[in-house]
Scaffold this motif. Structure first.
Motif, PDB file in Angstrom:
ATOM      1  N   TRP A 189      10.713  15.741  33.234  1.00 44.82           N
ATOM      2  CA  TRP A 189      11.907  16.271  33.883  1.00 44.82           C
ATOM      3  C   TRP A 189      13.015  15.226  33.860  1.00 44.82           C
ATOM      4  O   TRP A 189      12.767  14.031  33.965  1.00 44.82           O
ATOM      5  CB  TRP A 189      11.614  16.649  35.330  1.00 44.82           C
ATOM      6  N   SER A 190      14.242  15.697  33.767  1.00 45.21           N
ATOM      7  CA  SER A 190      15.395  14.803  33.763  1.00 45.21           C
ATOM      8  C   SER A 190      15.571  14.135  35.124  1.00 45.21           C
ATOM      9  O   SER A 190      15.411  14.782  36.166  1.00 45.21           O
ATOM     10  CB  SER A 190      16.663  15.585  33.423  1.00 45.21           C
ATOM     11  N   PRO A 191      15.924  12.838  35.142  1.00 44.05           N
ATOM     12  CA  PRO A 191      16.245  12.171  36.413  1.00 44.05           C
ATOM     13  C   PRO A 191      17.681  12.442  36.852  1.00 44.05           C
ATOM     14  O   PRO A 191      18.098  11.971  37.899  1.00 44.05           O
ATOM     15  CB  PRO A 191      16.049  10.695  36.083  1.00 44.05           C
ATOM     16  N   HIS A 192      18.441  13.191  36.052  1.00 50.79           N
ATOM     17  CA  HIS A 192      19.859  13.408  36.333  1.00 50.79           C
ATOM     18  C   HIS A 192      20.214  14.860  36.636  1.00 50.79           C
ATOM     19  O   HIS A 192      21.232  15.110  37.271  1.00 50.79           O
ATOM     20  CB  HIS A 192      20.696  12.937  35.141  1.00 50.79           C
ATOM     21  N   ALA A 193      19.412  15.827  36.165  1.00 53.06           N
ATOM     22  CA  ALA A 193      19.717  17.239  36.356  1.00 53.06           C
ATOM     23  C   ALA A 193      18.459  17.971  36.786  1.00 53.06           C
ATOM     24  O   ALA A 193      17.374  17.743  36.243  1.00 53.06           O
ATOM     25  CB  ALA A 193      20.275  17.846  35.069  1.00 53.06           C
ATOM     26  N   ALA A 194      18.607  18.874  37.739  1.00 50.72           N
ATOM     27  CA  ALA A 194      17.451  19.527  38.347  1.00 50.72           C
ATOM     28  C   ALA A 194      16.784  20.550  37.438  1.00 50.72           C
ATOM     29  O   ALA A 194      15.616  20.887  37.647  1.00 50.72           O
ATOM     30  CB  ALA A 194      17.873  20.209  39.650  1.00 50.72           C
ATOM     31  N   ASP A 195      17.491  21.050  36.430  1.00 51.08           N
ATOM     32  CA  ASP A 195      16.929  22.131  35.625  1.00 51.08           C
ATOM     33  C   ASP A 195      16.530  21.718  34.217  1.00 51.08           C
ATOM     34  O   ASP A 195      16.018  22.539  33.462  1.00 51.08           O
ATOM     35  CB  ASP A 195      17.932  23.288  35.533  1.00 51.08           C
ATOM     36  N   LEU A 196      16.750  20.458  33.835  1.00 51.70           N
ATOM     37  CA  LEU A 196      16.502  20.035  32.459  1.00 51.70           C
ATOM     38  C   LEU A 196      15.175  19.298  32.323  1.00 51.70           C
ATOM     39  O   LEU A 196      14.818  18.480  33.172  1.00 51.70           O
ATOM     40  CB  LEU A 196      17.626  19.126  31.961  1.00 51.70           C
ATOM     41  N   LEU A 197      14.466  19.562  31.222  1.00 52.28           N
ATOM     42  CA  LEU A 197      13.275  18.776  30.908  1.00 52.28           C
ATOM     43  C   LEU A 197      13.161  18.615  29.402  1.00 52.28           C
ATOM     44  O   LEU A 197      13.679  19.415  28.620  1.00 52.28           O
ATOM     45  CB  LEU A 197      12.004  19.401  31.477  1.00 52.28           C
ATOM     46  N   LEU A 198      12.476  17.541  29.004  1.00 49.81           N
ATOM     47  CA  LEU A 198      12.209  17.219  27.615  1.00 49.81           C
ATOM     48  C   LEU A 198      10.744  17.472  27.298  1.00 49.81           C
ATOM     49  O   LEU A 198       9.870  17.316  28.162  1.00 49.81           O
ATOM     50  CB  LEU A 198      12.530  15.758  27.327  1.00 49.81           C
ATOM     51  N   SER A 199      10.474  17.814  26.050  1.00 45.92           N
ATOM     52  CA  SER A 199       9.089  17.988  25.620  1.00 45.92           C
ATOM     53  C   SER A 199       8.895  17.368  24.248  1.00 45.92           C
ATOM     54  O   SER A 199       9.822  17.321  23.435  1.00 45.92           O
ATOM     55  CB  SER A 199       8.717  19.474  25.593  1.00 45.92           C
ATOM     56  N   ALA A 200       7.695  16.896  23.994  1.00 45.93           N
ATOM     57  CA  ALA A 200       7.303  16.386  22.683  1.00 45.93           C
ATOM     58  C   ALA A 200       6.065  17.143  22.240  1.00 45.93           C
ATOM     59  O   ALA A 200       5.150  17.367  23.038  1.00 45.93           O
ATOM     60  CB  ALA A 200       7.019  14.887  22.744  1.00 45.93           C
ATOM     61  N   SER A 201       6.038  17.536  20.969  1.00 44.03           N
ATOM     62  CA  SER A 201       4.990  18.441  20.511  1.00 44.03           C
ATOM     63  C   SER A 201       4.392  17.998  19.189  1.00 44.03           C
ATOM     64  O   SER A 201       5.008  17.262  18.410  1.00 44.03           O
ATOM     65  CB  SER A 201       5.564  19.855  20.381  1.00 44.03           C
ATOM     66  N   TYR A 202       3.191  18.515  18.917  1.00 49.69           N
ATOM     67  CA  TYR A 202       2.563  18.305  17.620  1.00 49.69           C
ATOM     68  C   TYR A 202       3.293  19.041  16.494  1.00 49.69           C
ATOM     69  O   TYR A 202       2.944  18.846  15.326  1.00 49.69           O
ATOM     70  CB  TYR A 202       1.103  18.760  17.663  1.00 49.69           C
ATOM     71  N   ASP A 203       4.289  19.864  16.812  1.00 48.51           N
ATOM     72  CA  ASP A 203       5.089  20.480  15.753  1.00 48.51           C
ATOM     73  C   ASP A 203       6.186  19.528  15.258  1.00 48.51           C
ATOM     74  O   ASP A 203       7.074  19.936  14.511  1.00 48.51           O
ATOM     75  CB  ASP A 203       5.679  21.813  16.210  1.00 48.51           C
ATOM     76  N   MET A 204       6.134  18.270  15.707  1.00 51.01           N
ATOM     77  CA  MET A 204       7.001  17.176  15.236  1.00 51.01           C
ATOM     78  C   MET A 204       8.421  17.255  15.802  1.00 51.01           C
ATOM     79  O   MET A 204       9.322  16.577  15.307  1.00 51.01           O
ATOM     80  CB  MET A 204       7.041  17.111  13.694  1.00 51.01           C
ATOM     81  N   THR A 205       8.622  18.065  16.842  1.00 52.49           N
ATOM     82  CA  THR A 205       9.950  18.154  17.462  1.00 52.49           C
ATOM     83  C   THR A 205       9.900  17.695  18.913  1.00 52.49           C
ATOM     84  O   THR A 205       8.864  17.789  19.575  1.00 52.49           O
ATOM     85  CB  THR A 205      10.503  19.588  17.424  1.00 52.49           C
ATOM     86  N   CYS A 206      11.035  17.200  19.375  1.00 53.53           N
ATOM     87  CA  CYS A 206      11.281  16.988  20.797  1.00 53.53           C
ATOM     88  C   CYS A 206      12.375  17.972  21.200  1.00 53.53           C
ATOM     89  O   CYS A 206      13.409  18.063  20.527  1.00 53.53           O
ATOM     90  CB  CYS A 206      11.736  15.558  21.079  1.00 53.53           C
ATOM     91  N   ARG A 207      12.170  18.705  22.289  1.00 54.47           N
ATOM     92  CA  ARG A 207      13.101  19.771  22.656  1.00 54.47           C
ATOM     93  C   ARG A 207      13.598  19.585  24.090  1.00 54.47           C
ATOM     94  O   ARG A 207      12.879  19.077  24.960  1.00 54.47           O
ATOM     95  CB  ARG A 207      12.447  21.142  22.502  1.00 54.47           C
ATOM     96  N   VAL A 208      14.846  20.009  24.299  1.00 53.73           N
ATOM     97  CA  VAL A 208      15.452  20.009  25.623  1.00 53.73           C
ATOM     98  C   VAL A 208      15.455  21.442  26.133  1.00 53.73           C
ATOM     99  O   VAL A 208      15.869  22.368  25.408  1.00 53.73           O
ATOM    100  CB  VAL A 208      16.897  19.467  25.589  1.00 53.73           C
ATOM    101  N   TRP A 209      14.989  21.623  27.367  1.00 45.68           N
ATOM    102  CA  TRP A 209      14.893  22.954  27.957  1.00 45.68           C
ATOM    103  C   TRP A 209      15.643  23.000  29.287  1.00 45.68           C
ATOM    104  O   TRP A 209      15.769  21.995  29.971  1.00 45.68           O
ATOM    105  CB  TRP A 209      13.437  23.327  28.229  1.00 45.68           C
ATOM    106  N   SER A 210      16.086  24.197  29.646  1.00 48.76           N
ATOM    107  CA  SER A 210      16.543  24.477  31.000  1.00 48.76           C
ATOM    108  C   SER A 210      15.655  25.567  31.574  1.00 48.76           C
ATOM    109  O   SER A 210      15.399  26.583  30.897  1.00 48.76           O
ATOM    110  CB  SER A 210      18.002  24.940  31.009  1.00 48.76           C
ATOM    111  N   ASP A 211      15.163  25.358  32.779  1.00 54.29           N
ATOM    112  CA  ASP A 211      14.353  26.409  33.408  1.00 54.29           C
ATOM    113  C   ASP A 211      15.222  27.377  34.206  1.00 54.29           C
ATOM    114  O   ASP A 211      14.714  28.224  34.922  1.00 54.29           O
ATOM    115  CB  ASP A 211      13.257  25.804  34.279  1.00 54.29           C
ATOM    116  N   GLY A 212      16.544  27.244  34.096  1.00 51.57           N
ATOM    117  CA  GLY A 212      17.448  28.190  34.727  1.00 51.57           C
ATOM    118  C   GLY A 212      17.607  28.018  36.220  1.00 51.57           C
ATOM    119  O   GLY A 212      18.222  28.837  36.881  1.00 51.57           O
ATOM    120  N   GLY A 213      17.072  26.964  36.767  1.00 52.28           N
ATOM    121  CA  GLY A 213      17.176  26.752  38.207  1.00 52.28           C
ATOM    122  C   GLY A 213      15.857  26.874  38.928  1.00 52.28           C
ATOM    123  O   GLY A 213      15.709  26.438  40.056  1.00 52.28           O
ATOM    124  N   GLY A 214      14.879  27.508  38.262  1.00 50.05           N
ATOM    125  CA  GLY A 214      13.524  27.492  38.787  1.00 50.05           C
ATOM    126  C   GLY A 214      13.222  28.457  39.900  1.00 50.05           C
ATOM    127  O   GLY A 214      12.193  28.368  40.543  1.00 50.05           O
TER     128      GLY A 214
END
Length: 346
Positions: free
Chosen positions: A264-289
């Motif tokens: 989870w981001s230390p700066h924004a409540a809805d953002l998180l990063l992920s790392a995957s075996y598909d060789m990508t890192c992605r930024v997501w928003s959960d929309g506020g949760g």
């Protein structure tokens, strides 16, 4: 984007320092962590790029690394031989200043207590989570999970609350402030494969079913103190509110292979990063949760992706300082990448 090559060693975990905005620690392993040595890197970001400050050889693969929350020069690693090693980067010798050896199988994660700062936790394939004090040789407490435990994390708000995810597709929460009794402080045991809350709330819709799957990673939201993101082998990132443990609030889908790390981001409540075996890192928003999108009606979505890795992306972390978007990743392609997540989001 900046890059550094951990030549001969594949990255497993990357962690920004909580004290210095330009220092990164990387845990790596030879031969993809299957057999052979490990190496701990301390890297520094400079105007000329990324340069190594120090590196430490180990006799077995390193799977995770964390910074001490009480001493700016201390780094803790978890290893394939089940041991935890504490290094002081101010000292010249490459030997650890302390070794903690109780796990009977691979120690796959380590996490420093973010609030008490005098304890740390480890999890292992031996089916346990252990609580330690760096000044003691033996662990203070052992919490059984009875299944291969890939990740343990402390609550960022409550010093006595710790969680773990395991191969049995459950998220467990312990409150160490409660009497141990027969439950060993266990307060919650949430099945990760349960139907989403939104589906169960509307019986007119067919409820999706998910087979149990191994959970590899999880992280606490830094602003919403009861929200946790969990991900693993089935490629889905789930967000849970521990006040409503019947099922996940949101499903973030898009990765093509297993998700190895979420943060989870230390700066924004809805953002998180992920790392995957598909060789990508992605930024997501959960929309506020809240399960219905955020205050502005935003729904959970992928915000952008970084695809510079050419092998499994295994670690990702946010910088705590400066501009609110810098992050680092590592992978089996022997690359450490430092990038601005805001550029991925446009």
């Amino acid at each position: 984007m900046l890059e550094y090559r951990t030549e001969g060693f594949q990255g497993y975990a990357v962690k920004y320092s909580p004290f210095f905005d330009n220092r990164i620690a990387v845990a790596a392993a030879a031969n993809f962590g299957l057999v052979g040595n490990g190496r701990l890197y301390l890297l520094e970001l400079t105007t000329q790029g990324i340069r190594p400050v120090k590196w430490y050889p180990t006799q077995d693969a390193l799977y995770d690394v964390t910074h001490s929350e009480s001493h700016s020069a201390h780094l803790l690693t978890s290893s394939g031989d089940g041991s935890l090693r504490l290094f002081d980067t101010n000292l010249e010798p490459t030997f650890p200043i302390a070794t903690f050896s109780e796990h009977s199988r691979e120690a796959f994660s380590c996490a420093w207590n973010l609030t008490a700062k005098s304890t740390f936790a480890s999890s292992s394939w031996d089916g346990t989570v252990k609580i330690w004090n760096p000044e003691r040789e033996r662990s203070m407490l052992t919490l059984p999970t009875h299944s291969c435990t890939y990740s343990a994390q402390w609550s960022p708000r409550d010093e006595g609350i710790i969680t773990a995810v395991s191969s049995d597709s459950h998220l467990r929460l312990w409150d160490l402030r409660t009497p141990a009794s027969a439950s060993n402080h266990l307060q919650l045991q949430i099945p990760l494969h349960a139907a989403p809350m939104s589906a169960s709330a509307n019986s007119a819709r067919p409820q999706p079913t998910f087979p149990p799957n191994e959970a590899l990673t999880h992280d606490w939201n830094k602003y919403r103190s009861t929200v946790i993101a969990v991900a693993g082998v089935d490629r889905i990132i789930r967000t849970f509110d521990i006040r409503q443990p019947a099922g996940p609030m949101q499903l973030l889908q898009g990765h093509e292979y297993a998700v190895r790390k979420v943060a989870w981001s230390p700066h924004a409540a809805d953002l998180l990063l992920s790392a995957s075996y598909d060789m990508t890192c992605r930024v997501w928003s959960d929309g506020g949760g809240d399960g219905k999108g955020g205050p502005g009606g935003m729904m959970p979505r992928e915000m952008g992706r970084m695809g510079r890795h050419t092998e499994f992306a295994t670690g990702v972390d946010w910088c705590l300082f400066g501009a609110e978007g810098w992050a680092a990743s590592c992978g089996w392609d022997e690359r450490v990448c430092v990038f601005d997540a805001r550029m991925l989001m446009g």
